[in-house]
Design an enzyme around this catalytic site. Structure first.
Site, PDB file in Angstrom:
ATOM      1  N   GLY A   1       0.764  -1.206   0.033  1.00 14.91           N
ATOM      2  CA  GLY A   1      -0.158   0.101  -0.002  1.00 14.91           C
ATOM      3  C   GLY A   1       0.797   1.269  -0.157  1.00 14.91           C
ATOM      4  O   GLY A   1       0.353   2.147  -0.610  1.00 14.91           O
TER       5      GLY A   1
ATOM      6  N   HIS B   1     -14.814  11.492 -13.776  1.00 15.08           N
ATOM      7  CA  HIS B   1     -14.258  11.825 -15.181  1.00 15.08           C
ATOM      8  C   HIS B   1     -13.208  12.999 -15.189  1.00 15.08           C
ATOM      9  O   HIS B   1     -13.064  13.782 -14.422  1.00 15.08           O
ATOM     10  CB  HIS B   1     -15.530  12.581 -15.888  1.00 15.08           C
ATOM     11  CG  HIS B   1     -16.000  13.773 -15.648  1.00 15.08           C
ATOM     12  ND1 HIS B   1     -15.290  14.808 -15.831  1.00 15.08           N
ATOM     13  CD2 HIS B   1     -17.033  14.262 -14.358  1.00 15.08           C
ATOM     14  CE1 HIS B   1     -15.973  15.830 -15.255  1.00 15.08           C
ATOM     15  NE2 HIS B   1     -17.159  15.347 -14.615  1.00 15.08           N
TER      16      HIS B   1
ATOM     17  N   HIS C   1      -2.244   5.977  -4.407  1.00 12.26           N
ATOM     18  CA  HIS C   1      -3.158   5.238  -3.716  1.00 12.26           C
ATOM     19  C   HIS C   1      -4.481   5.975  -3.326  1.00 12.26           C
ATOM     20  O   HIS C   1      -4.335   6.834  -2.421  1.00 12.26           O
ATOM     21  CB  HIS C   1      -2.351   4.849  -2.579  1.00 12.26           C
ATOM     22  CG  HIS C   1      -3.125   3.445  -1.927  1.00 12.26           C
ATOM     23  ND1 HIS C   1      -2.772   2.758  -0.913  1.00 12.26           N
ATOM     24  CD2 HIS C   1      -4.333   3.195  -1.973  1.00 12.26           C
ATOM     25  CE1 HIS C   1      -3.493   2.063  -0.304  1.00 12.26           C
ATOM     26  NE2 HIS C   1      -4.891   2.221  -1.132  1.00 12.26           N
TER      27      HIS C   1
ATOM     28  N   ILE D   1      -8.891   7.220   3.696  1.00 11.99           N
ATOM     29  CA  ILE D   1      -9.971   6.591   3.548  1.00 11.99           C
ATOM     30  C   ILE D   1     -11.101   7.569   3.729  1.00 11.99           C
ATOM     31  O   ILE D   1     -11.141   8.628   4.652  1.00 11.99           O
ATOM     32  CB  ILE D   1     -10.029   5.732   4.826  1.00 11.99           C
ATOM     33  CG1 ILE D   1      -8.991   4.378   4.615  1.00 11.99           C
ATOM     34  CG2 ILE D   1     -11.359   5.280   5.112  1.00 11.99           C
ATOM     35  CD1 ILE D   1      -9.081   3.591   5.917  1.00 11.99           C
TER      36      ILE D   1
END
Length: 401
Positions: A264, A328, A337, A358
């Site tokens: 990660g 988009h 990440h 998160i």
């Protein structure tokens, strides 16, 4: 000189002479198979040739078309006719391919032309088998034919492509005659014909933490690759040495494996990618929604229920984690990440090695620099410079690193 010019002349001359010499046998086998296969002595199928150009291969048909009570074809062993077994054992089924050689679709010597559906399953190294015309026989055929694994076959094929010469072709031709006389390697260990190629089984997952578990699950659910091993990234140098000794085909110049880096942390992921320098695959969970008009780089990982919309450009080795949304026209540079449930509004730009925490939200048209850390739940309304950490609602820079 030979590979580009003389090989074609050699093929045409030998194929023409061989067809004339074998014409009586050709006629006898055709008549025998005509009665054994209900009037269909020849087998035609589309195969990929040089540069993956499609052509119609012709062979003698060794199996009938008998079906079970439900209309399904019987197994290969049950459909193989008596004369077909003899024709296959003596490799006489290959004779009609001399016509393909005369047409220029095939060569006498080269990688065997396989099924069209295998094309997307090859890795970057294996694709090199299509740099030359396919052959009636080849280096893989005289080194095991159906008795060796797909990976071994492809390693032999690529080795041949890079070492093609007149002397090698003559050696393969002589060894082919020897193999036919001895009837070696005609059938695979299991069943009458080789098991279908279902993709490479040499995928290595590097990383042994929680993120690696998610990557493994995604790969297994996606079903496009078979994992050979999951390796702790701290043992990479030791493993590569072992791989080179134990798994590399002795006739190949390649240490060939597919890999995905399941780490990660963007910095650690980048360091390991640069150390490996191999063929990287991407994995996309079947429940993820990725627009056909989005672009994804090599090594990307897109997890369950993630959304990547039209016009998005995702760099190499990026992670779009579970439930994340990339709207988009967003542009993510390499090693970004996007953590679970984070949302990037339209036209957001994100620099390399940035981590979006998160549940964070990025307002449309915002530009985020390189190596930035956006905290969990943060709401980013304004541009962020390189090398900063931003948290809160609205997000504010709390430090530079």
């Amino acid at each position: 000189m030979y590979k580009n010019y003389l090989k074609r002349l050699f093929d045409f001359t030998v194929a023409l002479f061989g067809l004339l010499l074998l014409s009586p046998l050709f006629i006898l086998v055709t008549i025998g198979l005509f009665f054994a296969t209900q009037g269909k002595p020849f087998f035609f199928q589309t195969r990929p040739g040089k540069n993956e150009k499609l052509f119609r291969i012709v062979k003698f048909k060794t199996m009938n078309e008998k079906k079970d009570s439900e209309g399904n074809l019987l197994s290969d062993a049950e459909r193989l006719t008596t004369i077909g077994r003899f024709v296959r054992k003596t490799s006489l089924d290959e004779i009609p391919q001399l016509l393909n050689v005369l047409k220029g679709d095939m060569s006498l010597i080269g990688p065997r032309p396989l099924l069209v559906q295998y094309l997307p399953l090859y890795n970057a190294v294996q694709k090199k088998r299509h740099d030359v015309r396919p052959g009636i026989t080849g280096w893989a055929q005289v080194n095991g034919r159906n008795a060796i694994s797909w990976e071994q076959k492809f390693a032999y094929d690529v080795w041949y492509v890079e070492h093609c010469s007149l002397l090698l072709d003559l050696k393969i031709l002589l060894k082919t005659i020897q193999k036919v006389v001895q009837s070696e390697g005609i059938n695979a260990n299991q069943g009458v014909t080789m098991e279908p190629f279902r993709g490479n089984s040499n995928l290595l997952v590097f990383g042994a933490g929680g993120h690696a578990k998610v990557v493994v699950d995604c790969i297994e659910v996606e079903g496009k690759h078979s994992i050979k091993a999951v390796l702790d990234d701290a043992e990479v140098s030791q493993f590569i040495g072992g791989y080179d000794v134990d798994l590399r085909n002795k006739n190949s110049d390649y240490v060939s494996f597919d890999a995905i880096v399941a780490i990660g942390n963007p910095l650690h992921r980048e360091g390991l990618v640069q150390q490996l320098k191999t063929n990287f695959i991407m994995t996309i969970h079947p429940s993820a929604v990725v627009s056909n008009h989005a672009e994804l780089g090599v090594g990307c990982q897109v997890f369950a229920t993630a959304v990547i919309n039209a016009g998005a450009k995702i760099g190499n080795h990026c992670i779009v984690n579970t439930g994340a949304i990339v709207e988009h026209d967003c542009e993510l540079e390499d090693y970004v990440h996007v953590a679970p449930n984070a949302t990037l509004g339209g036209n957001v730009k994100v620099g390399a090695k940035t981590h979006i925490g998160i549940g964070a939200s990025i307002k449309q048209n915002v530009v985020i620099g390189k190596s930035v850390i956006v905290g969990a739940g943060a709401v980013v309304l304004d541009d962020l410079p390189d090398n900063c950490t931003a948290v809160g609602v609205p997000a504010k820079i709390i430090k530079f690193h």
